[in-house]
Scaffold this motif. Structure first.
Motif, PDB file in Angstrom:
ATOM      1  N   THR A  65       0.832  -1.206   0.000  1.00  0.00           N
ATOM      2  CA  THR A  65       0.000   0.000   0.000  1.00  0.00           C
ATOM      3  C   THR A  65       0.868   1.258   0.000  1.00  0.00           C
ATOM      4  O   THR A  65       0.507   2.252  -0.639  1.00  0.00           O
ATOM      5  N   ALA A  68       1.959   1.660  -3.511  1.00  0.00           N
ATOM      6  CA  ALA A  68       0.842   2.155  -4.323  1.00  0.00           C
ATOM      7  C   ALA A  68       0.646   3.653  -4.125  1.00  0.00           C
ATOM      8  O   ALA A  68       0.391   4.386  -5.091  1.00  0.00           O
ATOM      9  N   TYR A  83      -4.763   4.796 -11.161  1.00  0.00           N
ATOM     10  CA  TYR A  83      -5.244   5.203  -9.840  1.00  0.00           C
ATOM     11  C   TYR A  83      -6.278   6.317  -9.956  1.00  0.00           C
ATOM     12  O   TYR A  83      -7.319   6.279  -9.290  1.00  0.00           O
ATOM     13  N   THR A  96      -6.452   2.583  -4.028  1.00  0.00           N
ATOM     14  CA  THR A  96      -5.100   2.281  -3.562  1.00  0.00           C
ATOM     15  C   THR A  96      -4.885   0.774  -3.497  1.00  0.00           C
ATOM     16  O   THR A  96      -3.841   0.268  -3.925  1.00  0.00           O
ATOM     17  N   LEU A  99      -4.636  -0.589  -7.025  1.00  0.00           N
ATOM     18  CA  LEU A  99      -3.319  -0.301  -7.584  1.00  0.00           C
ATOM     19  C   LEU A  99      -2.262  -1.218  -6.982  1.00  0.00           C
ATOM     20  O   LEU A  99      -1.366  -1.696  -7.686  1.00  0.00           O
ATOM     21  N   ALA A 100      -2.361  -1.509  -5.686  1.00  0.00           N
ATOM     22  CA  ALA A 100      -1.408  -2.419  -5.038  1.00  0.00           C
ATOM     23  C   ALA A 100      -1.512  -3.812  -5.651  1.00  0.00           C
ATOM     24  O   ALA A 100      -0.496  -4.474  -5.885  1.00  0.00           O
ATOM     25  N   ILE A 103       0.177  -3.778  -8.962  1.00  0.00           N
ATOM     26  CA  ILE A 103       1.627  -3.785  -8.780  1.00  0.00           C
ATOM     27  C   ILE A 103       2.115  -5.195  -8.453  1.00  0.00           C
ATOM     28  O   ILE A 103       3.187  -5.608  -8.904  1.00  0.00           O
TER      29      ILE A 103
END
Length: 114
Positions: A65, A68, A83, A96, A99-100, A103
């Protein structure tokens, strides 16, 4: 190759927490192992998805996180645009986490054995 938002400490923490990347056949399996997947409750034909499962390492989820957040603040990259698009639809906190998770799959693709 690199991912925006990941520094030396974040990379070292994630590699230590994940261990052998060949244990995971896909990025989705890695995300599920880290507890970044949605919690799904299904009964009598009704489906309810909730928050993330939180099954994996607390440290790995925390560092993801943070990564992110850093990636969302970087200038002119596709992760920031992702995002911003998601935060307009589902809110900043859920964006968030989304997005994490993205990733995590990028990390799996970078580290997977050929």
């Amino acid at each position: 190759m690199s991912v925006p938002g990941i520094g030396e400490i974040g990379a070292a923490t994630l590699i230590a927490e994940i261990g052998d990347i060949s244990d995971f056949p896909s990025g989705d399996k890695l995300a599920g192992w880290l507890g970044m997947g949605p919690n799904v409750n299904q009964s009598a034909g009704k489906l309810r998805t909730g928050s993330i499962t939180k099954r994996g390492s607390v440290h790995a989820r925390w560092i993801l996180t943070q990564i992110a957040h850093a990636a969302a603040r970087c200038r002119h990259n596709s992760l920031r645009f992702y995002y911003e698009r998601k935060s307009g639809l589902i809110g900043k906190a859920k964006a968030t986490i989304a997005l994490a998770r993205k990733i995590v799959t990028i990390i799996w693709h970078l580290l997977k054995p050929l």
